[in-house]
Write a protein that holds these residues in place. Structure first.
Motif, PDB file in Angstrom:
ATOM      1  N   LEU A 132       0.808  -1.219   0.000  1.00 21.77           N
ATOM      2  CA  LEU A 132       0.000   0.000   0.000  1.00 21.77           C
ATOM      3  C   LEU A 132       0.841   1.268   0.000  1.00 21.77           C
ATOM      4  O   LEU A 132       0.367   2.333  -0.402  1.00 21.77           O
ATOM      5  N   ARG A 133       2.057   1.170   0.440  1.00 27.40           N
ATOM      6  CA  ARG A 133       2.872   2.381   0.594  1.00 27.40           C
ATOM      7  C   ARG A 133       3.450   2.891  -0.725  1.00 27.40           C
ATOM      8  O   ARG A 133       3.927   4.017  -0.795  1.00 27.40           O
ATOM      9  N   MET A 182      -2.789  -6.218  -6.169  1.00 30.86           N
ATOM     10  CA  MET A 182      -1.432  -5.681  -6.173  1.00 30.86           C
ATOM     11  C   MET A 182      -1.194  -4.753  -4.986  1.00 30.86           C
ATOM     12  O   MET A 182      -0.089  -4.691  -4.439  1.00 30.86           O
ATOM     13  N   LEU A 183      -2.249  -4.028  -4.567  1.00 28.79           N
ATOM     14  CA  LEU A 183      -2.089  -3.029  -3.515  1.00 28.79           C
ATOM     15  C   LEU A 183      -2.607  -3.493  -2.160  1.00 28.79           C
ATOM     16  O   LEU A 183      -2.561  -2.746  -1.186  1.00 28.79           O
ATOM     17  N   LEU A 239      -5.173   4.086   0.362  1.00 28.53           N
ATOM     18  CA  LEU A 239      -4.782   4.345  -1.019  1.00 28.53           C
ATOM     19  C   LEU A 239      -5.088   5.791  -1.388  1.00 28.53           C
ATOM     20  O   LEU A 239      -5.938   6.442  -0.786  1.00 28.53           O
ATOM     21  N   SER A 240      -4.413   6.282  -2.424  1.00 28.87           N
ATOM     22  CA  SER A 240      -4.677   7.644  -2.889  1.00 28.87           C
ATOM     23  C   SER A 240      -6.115   7.758  -3.394  1.00 28.87           C
ATOM     24  O   SER A 240      -6.733   6.769  -3.787  1.00 28.87           O
ATOM     25  N   LEU A 248     -10.225   4.796  -9.371  1.00 29.77           N
ATOM     26  CA  LEU A 248     -10.025   3.828 -10.453  1.00 29.77           C
ATOM     27  C   LEU A 248     -10.579   2.469 -10.071  1.00 29.77           C
ATOM     28  O   LEU A 248     -11.252   1.807 -10.883  1.00 29.77           O
ATOM     29  N   LEU A 249     -10.333   2.040  -8.841  1.00 31.69           N
ATOM     30  CA  LEU A 249     -10.848   0.744  -8.396  1.00 31.69           C
ATOM     31  C   LEU A 249     -12.375   0.720  -8.425  1.00 31.69           C
ATOM     32  O   LEU A 249     -12.978  -0.274  -8.844  1.00 31.69           O
TER      33      LEU A 249
END
Length: 334
Positions: free
Chosen positions: A168-169, A267-268, A290-291, A297-298
């Motif tokens: 996540l970073r 992935m995140l 997340l940003s 987007l998700l």
């Protein structure tokens, strides 16, 4: 003539000094057992298989395949086992020699996966030029189909890459991979190929001196692309889109966008695998760490209604992947 979908695979590494398309290669051989689950073939008239006009003998050989087991064993040597699961076994190996093939005016039954891989990546002379791995050769011997495929050197599947490199970073690495996945999905669609099972295990990450490179593998669940509704979904049902779980149907664009959203999600958030049922029940949720752009987007990928999802082209312009386009998107959060 049909071939079941259960696969046993071996990989073959090129022998020292051999070259294909100007670079050393690794081959992968997939063997299809004929004792379970019927698969698909494409019947191709001889007149539709190119025989002249600048088409190489390699391309003709690739499409028609071979039927001689002795030739197969003379050309490829199986070496140590690399991976095994309930339906696939992967071995290293070595290529020994090549053969030739000619047309004889018959009609041919060609495994669908052969057709899809050729459409997606071209012939052996184009090894490494596309996101899809190249099919180098194939055999119909006894009761199995053997596919000989490129295996990129210094690569591993996305699942392993996620566990070792993503969290996540740092969203930047996920962005690099997502951009390539989008390009690959659009390219496959243009070439008439519908993969249907984009997941970490079916994506290789080729490590290069510059940036990680995406390679698409395993077209065994795929079919020829069209815009019709589909009612059968092979592959990973835990990632099936809501419309298939509710109505037993789906269309190519929305399901591909859903699968790409699942890939970004995993992935995140490498702590667990995605489940559509869990996501719909809100047992699995998009991480607030997340940003804002990534969350948006998700949500555009994982909208429960297919008509609410972004298209592949729209995703390419999303501000998470292209910060300069942020002004033309309205963010929304649920």
């Amino acid at each position: 003539m049909s071939f079941p979908m259960k696969r046993v695979a071996t990989t073959e590494e090129d022998s020292p000094g051999k070259r294909w398309g100007g670079s050393s290669i690794v081959l992968e051989v997939q063997v299809y057992n004929t004792d379970t689950n019927t698969g698909e073939t494409a019947e191709v008239p001889a007149e539709s298989v190119p025989s002249s006009g600048g088409v190489s003998q390699d391309e003709i050989k690739l499409l028609l395949g071979h039927t001689c087991k002795v030739d197969l064993e003379a050309k490829y040597l199986r070496l140590q086992r690399l991976e095994q699961s309930s339906s696939i076994c992967v071995n290293a190996g070595m290529r020994r020699s090549d053969g030739l093939s000619r047309l004889n005016g018959r009609r041919y039954c060609i495994p669908t996966e052969v057709v899809l891989m050729h459409k997606a990546a071209g012939g052996p002379e184009l090894v490494g030029k596309s996101a899809a791995v190249n099919l180098l050769d194939w055999y119909d011997v006894d009761d199995v189909i053997v596919l000989v495929m490129e295996r990129p050197i210094l690569s591993g599947n996305l699942l392993r890459y996620m566990n070792e490199n993503l969290d996540l970073r740092d969203e930047s690495k996920a962005k690099i991979i997502m951009k390539q996945l989008l390009e690959a999905a659009i390219d496959l669609q243009k070439k008439g190929v519908f993969h249907r099972d984009l997941k970490p295990e079916n994506i290789l990450i080729e490590l290069s001196p510059a940036v990680p490179r995406v390679r698409i593998i395993d077209f065994g669940s795929g079919c020829i692309f069209n815009n019709n509704r589909y009612y059968y979904l092979p592959g990973t049902h835990t990632h099936a889109p809501p419309e298939f779980l509710k109505r037993g149907e789906y269309t190519p664009g929305p399901i591909t966008v859903w699968q790409l959203g699942v890939l970004v999600f995993e992935m995140l958030d490498t702590s667990r695998r995605f489940s559509t049922q869990g996501f719909l029940k809100k047992e699995i949720q998009i991480k607030m760490e997340l940003s804002y752009e990534c969350q948006d987007l998700l949500r555009r990928c994982l909208a429960s209604k297919p008509q609410d999802r972004a298209t592949l082209k729209q995703l390419q312009q999303h501000p998470w992947l292209n910060p300069t386009t942020s002004t033309i998107f309205d963010y929304y959060f649920f």
